[in-house]
Design a protein around this motif. Structure first.
Motif, short mmCIF file in Angstrom:
data_model
loop_
_atom_site.label_atom_id
_atom_site.label_comp_id
_atom_site.label_asym_id
_atom_site.label_seq_id
_atom_site.Cartn_x
_atom_site.Cartn_y
_atom_site.Cartn_z
N MET A 182 16.66 1.67 -0.83
CA MET A 182 15.32 0.94 -0.52
C MET A 182 15.12 -0.26 -1.36
O MET A 182 14.87 -1.44 -0.85
CB MET A 182 14.38 1.92 -0.63
CG MET A 182 12.98 1.27 -0.23
SD MET A 182 11.94 2.35 0.40
CE MET A 182 11.97 2.19 2.27
N THR A 193 9.85 -5.54 4.56
CA THR A 193 9.47 -4.24 4.87
C THR A 193 9.47 -3.87 6.48
O THR A 193 9.69 -4.77 7.25
CB THR A 193 8.02 -3.98 4.30
OG1 THR A 193 7.28 -5.01 5.12
CG2 THR A 193 7.78 -4.31 3.06
N PHE A 198 9.58 8.90 9.04
CA PHE A 198 9.86 9.04 7.49
C PHE A 198 9.87 7.88 6.54
O PHE A 198 9.29 7.73 5.46
CB PHE A 198 11.11 10.01 7.33
CG PHE A 198 11.29 10.59 6.13
CD1 PHE A 198 10.53 11.57 5.33
CD2 PHE A 198 12.31 10.00 5.26
CE1 PHE A 198 10.67 11.93 4.13
CE2 PHE A 198 12.59 10.36 4.12
CZ PHE A 198 11.89 11.18 3.49
N GLU A 199 11.16 6.95 7.08
CA GLU A 199 11.50 5.86 6.47
C GLU A 199 10.24 5.01 6.16
O GLU A 199 9.98 4.42 5.17
CB GLU A 199 12.49 5.06 7.04
CG GLU A 199 12.97 4.11 6.14
CD GLU A 199 14.36 3.24 6.74
OE1 GLU A 199 14.72 2.49 6.14
OE2 GLU A 199 14.73 3.89 7.80
N GLY A 210 6.75 6.01 6.06
CA GLY A 210 6.03 6.51 5.33
C GLY A 210 6.74 6.44 3.72
O GLY A 210 5.66 6.27 2.70
N LEU A 211 7.81 6.49 3.77
CA LEU A 211 8.54 6.45 2.19
C LEU A 211 8.43 4.96 1.79
O LEU A 211 8.11 4.80 0.49
CB LEU A 211 9.94 6.71 2.10
CG LEU A 211 10.77 6.71 1.04
CD1 LEU A 211 10.27 7.74 0.01
CD2 LEU A 211 12.20 7.03 1.14
N GLU A 212 8.44 4.13 2.57
CA GLU A 212 8.51 2.51 2.20
C GLU A 212 6.76 2.33 1.74
O GLU A 212 6.57 1.40 0.90
CB GLU A 212 8.72 1.91 3.58
CG GLU A 212 8.54 0.18 3.06
CD GLU A 212 8.95 -0.50 4.58
OE1 GLU A 212 8.03 -0.75 5.41
OE2 GLU A 212 9.93 -1.05 4.65
N GLN A 213 5.97 3.02 2.54
CA GLN A 213 4.55 2.77 2.11
C GLN A 213 4.26 3.40 0.59
O GLN A 213 3.60 2.91 -0.04
CB GLN A 213 3.79 3.42 3.41
CG GLN A 213 2.16 3.02 3.23
CD GLN A 213 1.82 1.50 3.29
OE1 GLN A 213 2.57 0.83 3.71
NE2 GLN A 213 1.23 1.00 2.21
N ILE A 214 4.77 4.43 0.45
CA ILE A 214 4.80 4.87 -0.90
C ILE A 214 5.39 4.17 -2.07
O ILE A 214 4.55 3.85 -3.04
CB ILE A 214 5.47 6.50 -1.17
CG1 ILE A 214 4.69 7.57 -0.30
CG2 ILE A 214 5.47 7.06 -2.42
CD1 ILE A 214 5.33 8.76 -0.01
N VAL A 215 6.48 3.56 -1.61
CA VAL A 215 7.02 2.58 -2.54
C VAL A 215 6.09 1.36 -2.95
O VAL A 215 5.82 1.13 -3.98
CB VAL A 215 8.45 2.19 -2.23
CG1 VAL A 215 8.92 1.05 -2.98
CG2 VAL A 215 9.29 3.29 -2.24
N THR A 219 2.95 2.49 -4.94
CA THR A 219 3.50 2.81 -6.31
C THR A 219 3.34 1.50 -6.99
O THR A 219 3.04 1.18 -8.03
CB THR A 219 4.70 3.59 -6.31
OG1 THR A 219 4.21 4.92 -5.57
CG2 THR A 219 4.99 3.94 -7.64
#
Length: 164
Positions: free
Chosen positions: A1, A85, A102-103, A105-110, A113
């Motif tokens: 990612m 993104t 899922f990807e 959502g994971l990108e948004q978490i990264v 953070t």
């Protein structure tokens, strides 16, 4: 990612922020400290300059430093200069498949953070506050040279519009 180039860019910014209290940081210093080639460093520093994260001066006394306050530059500001993104791309968010959702959502978490941390969180403040002063002994007993004067004005007519 997140690519190795982005990780190297984050490392470059941390090193520049740690060393900028001594003046501008040269690519040679960065290369020696991070074990990266000068050409690789220059390819990393170009997008950082374009996104106004670092500023550069050429010539004697030149080098790089962080533009602005390191307490205001988030790690995502640095990473976004290198990472595109899924949200930036045209996607219909209603009809996404489960893996694409899922990807996303994971990108948004990264992003969230990296946005929480600023460059100042990674700078060793003890090294910044107590710079290493080693007296230079030369055999001729000459006075040390004055630090180089770095002009605060634009160095070309084309940069005048950027200072306003």
């Amino acid at each position: 990612m997140i690519s190795n180039r982005t990780i190297n860019a984050l490392d470059v910014c941390v090193v520049i922020a740690e060393l900028q209290h001594k003046g501008r940081v040269s690519t040679t210093t960065l290369s020696n400290r991070l074990k990266l080639s000068v050409s690789n460093l220059e390819s990393i520093l170009k997008p950082l300059k374009d996104h106004h994260i670092v500023s550069a001066n050429k010539g004697p006394g030149g080098g790089y430093n962080i533009q602005g306050d390191i307490a205001l530059v988030s790690m995502w500001d640095i990473a976004s200069a290198f990472e595109s993104t899924l949200a930036q791309q045209d996607h219909d968010t209603d009809g996404l498949s489960a893996p694409a959702e899922f990807e996303l959502g994971l990108e948004q978490i990264v992003i969230d953070t990296l946005s929480k941390f600023v460059l100042a969180d990674f700078v060793d403040l003890a090294a910044v506050e107590t710079p290493e002063e080693t007296p230079i002994q030369n055999r001729f007993k000459l006075k040390p040279l004055a630090p180089p004067l770095i002009p605060k004005a634009p160095n070309s007519v084309f940069q005048l519009s950027m200072t306003v």
